[in-house]
Design an enzyme around this catalytic site. Structure first.
Site, PDB file in Angstrom:
ATOM      1  N   THR A  58       7.417  92.104   1.567  1.00 10.65           N
ATOM      2  CA  THR A  58       7.966  91.066   0.694  1.00 10.65           C
ATOM      3  C   THR A  58       8.060  91.578  -0.740  1.00 10.65           C
ATOM      4  OG1 THR A  58       6.979  89.454   2.178  1.00 10.65           O
ATOM      5  CG2 THR A  58       7.775  88.630   0.074  1.00 10.65           C
ATOM      6  N   LYS A  85     -10.427  87.798 -15.253  1.00 13.69           N
ATOM      7  CA  LYS A  85     -11.290  87.450 -16.405  1.00 13.69           C
ATOM      8  C   LYS A  85     -11.512  85.950 -16.508  1.00 13.69           C
ATOM      9  CE  LYS A  85      -9.220  91.068 -19.277  1.00 13.69           C
ATOM     10  NZ  LYS A  85      -8.365  91.232 -20.461  1.00 13.69           N
ATOM     11  N   ARG A 106       3.025  85.240  -4.686  1.00 13.67           N
ATOM     12  CA  ARG A 106       2.250  85.137  -3.448  1.00 13.67           C
ATOM     13  C   ARG A 106       0.805  84.851  -3.830  1.00 13.67           C
ATOM     14  NH1 ARG A 106       2.430  89.113   1.652  1.00 13.67           N
ATOM     15  NH2 ARG A 106       4.298  87.845   1.939  1.00 13.67           N
ATOM     16  N   HIS A 134       6.455  80.156   3.735  1.00 12.65           N
ATOM     17  CA  HIS A 134       7.003  81.467   3.339  1.00 12.65           C
ATOM     18  C   HIS A 134       8.530  81.379   3.527  1.00 12.65           C
ATOM     19  CE1 HIS A 134       7.420  85.637   2.612  1.00 12.65           C
ATOM     20  NE2 HIS A 134       6.542  86.135   3.454  1.00 12.65           N
TER      21      HIS A 134
HETATM   22  C1  NCD Z   1       3.737  87.757   6.656  1.00 15.03           C
HETATM   23  C2  NCD Z   1       3.020  86.982   5.582  1.00 15.03           C
HETATM   24  O1  NCD Z   1       2.614  87.532   4.565  1.00 15.03           O
HETATM   25  O2  NCD Z   1       2.911  85.795   5.783  1.00 15.03           O
HETATM   26  N1  NCD Z   1       4.239  88.989   6.267  1.00 15.03           N
HETATM   27  C3  NCD Z   1       5.445  89.054   5.610  1.00 15.03           C
HETATM   28  O3  NCD Z   1       5.602  88.509   4.548  1.00 15.03           O
HETATM   29  N2  NCD Z   1       6.436  89.735   6.191  1.00 15.03           N
HETATM   30  C4  NCD Z   1       3.064  87.767   7.956  1.00 15.03           C
HETATM   31  C5  NCD Z   1       1.620  88.123   8.074  1.00 15.03           C
HETATM   32  O4  NCD Z   1       0.936  88.447   7.111  1.00 15.03           O
HETATM   33  O5  NCD Z   1       1.156  88.075   9.203  1.00 15.03           O
END
Ligand code: NCD
Length: 305
Positions: A58, A85, A106, A134
């Protein structure tokens, strides 16, 4: 249709028409990219990639997408940031928006991306918030289905694995419900999709859903097998993880009963839930998914900026 300035927090915030439109713009991006290698439509624009949880695809694909659009990228991880911090997320966002035109975030906490969007005056894209959502992964999943299966409506999809914790599974289930898919939710009893999500999918979106525990019960009926890993880091108790790890493994043997045109998707990373021999079969499309991720994220960045 104008998506300029829009936050992308949950796939539920989008209509079917908007989803179709994003996929169309992505297809246009793919063609242009094939012809020209890179585009210069976001030159001078900056993406702030705030990745407070691990990521390979990502983060890198957002960065590549921005660069292929002629823009640039700044990156921050939890360990490098002042969160260490004691700065809170809202202040971090208030600061970062001065440096960038769009934020991809994220975070391990559900709702973190929504909070960032409320604070920021620039568009915020949720690149995964805890077990919640996501949405950009879902858009690239749908794009892959459209390209590799030829259609995204009225299909049968089995979503397999850790349906309790996998945000990719939650996002995708909502989008597929909007697209009138028949959904098979295949997981061990301990890792079923949360009841509130299943109820909403049925009651609000009219989804047709079968919940079961075995891949062999559904393999003949599905057009797409969407596999997720058991999300070790989201278990509160390591023994609970030990009890379910390795519950599923897609092997060439299991695929003997599959439809000819079945496609297998996985958001990756894979642990052991798909045997390496499956990679060589015509069904395996998970590395194609990675490829399509760049054009889909290009479309998203272009549209919101
Ligand atoms: C996923 C996530 O981060 O949710 N990965 C991704 O973004 N392609 C899937 C996972 O971590 O299993």
């Amino acid at each position: 249709m104008d998506l300029k300035g829009r936050d992308i927090i949950s796939i539920r915030d989008f209509t079917k028409r908007e989803i179709d439109y994003i996929l169309e713009v992505a297809a246009g991006m793919e063609k242009k990219l094939e012809r020209r290698g890179r585009l210069d439509i976001l030159s001078g624009k900056i993406l702030a990639n705030l990745f407070f949880e691990p990521s390979t695809r990502t983060r890198l694909s957002f960065e590549v997408a921005m660069k292929k659009l002629g823009g640039d990228c700044i990156n921050l991880t939890a360990a490098e940031s002042s969160l260490e911090k004691g700065e809170d997320l809202a202040d971090t966002i208030r600061v970062v928006q001065n440096y960038a035109d769009v934020i991809a975030i994220r975070h391990s906490k559900e709702g973190a991306a929504r909070l960032a969007a409320e604070v920021a005056d620039i568009p915020v894209i949720n690149a995964g918030d805890g077990s919640n959502q996501h949405p950009t992964q879902t858009l690239l999943d749908l794009y892959t289905i459209k390209k590799e299966l030829g259609r995204i409506e009225d299909i049968s999809v089995a979503i397999v694995g850790d349906l309790k914790h996998a945000r990719t599974a939650h996002s995708l289930a909502y989008a597929l419900a909007m697209l009138d898919a028949k959904l098979y939710l295949v997981s061990p009893p301990q890792l079923k999709m949360p009841c509130d999500i299943v109820e909403e999918l049925k009651e609000v979106f009219g989804a047709e859903i079968d919940e079961c525990c075995e891949i062999k019960d559904v393999i003949r009926d599905v057009d797409v097998l969407y596999v997720t890993r058991i999300q070790r880091e989201r278990f509160l108790d390591v023994e609970e993880y030990e009890a379910v790890k390795g519950s599923y493994r897609i092997t060439p043997e299991i695929l003997k009963d599959a439809k000819d045109g079945l496609i297998i998707l996985h958001p990756l990373p894979r642990v052991d839930e798909i045997a390496r021999e499956v990679d060589e079969t015509r069904h395996a499309k998970y590395f194609k998914q990675v490829h399509y991720g760049v054009v889909v994220r290009m479309a998203i960045l272009y549209l919101v900026i």
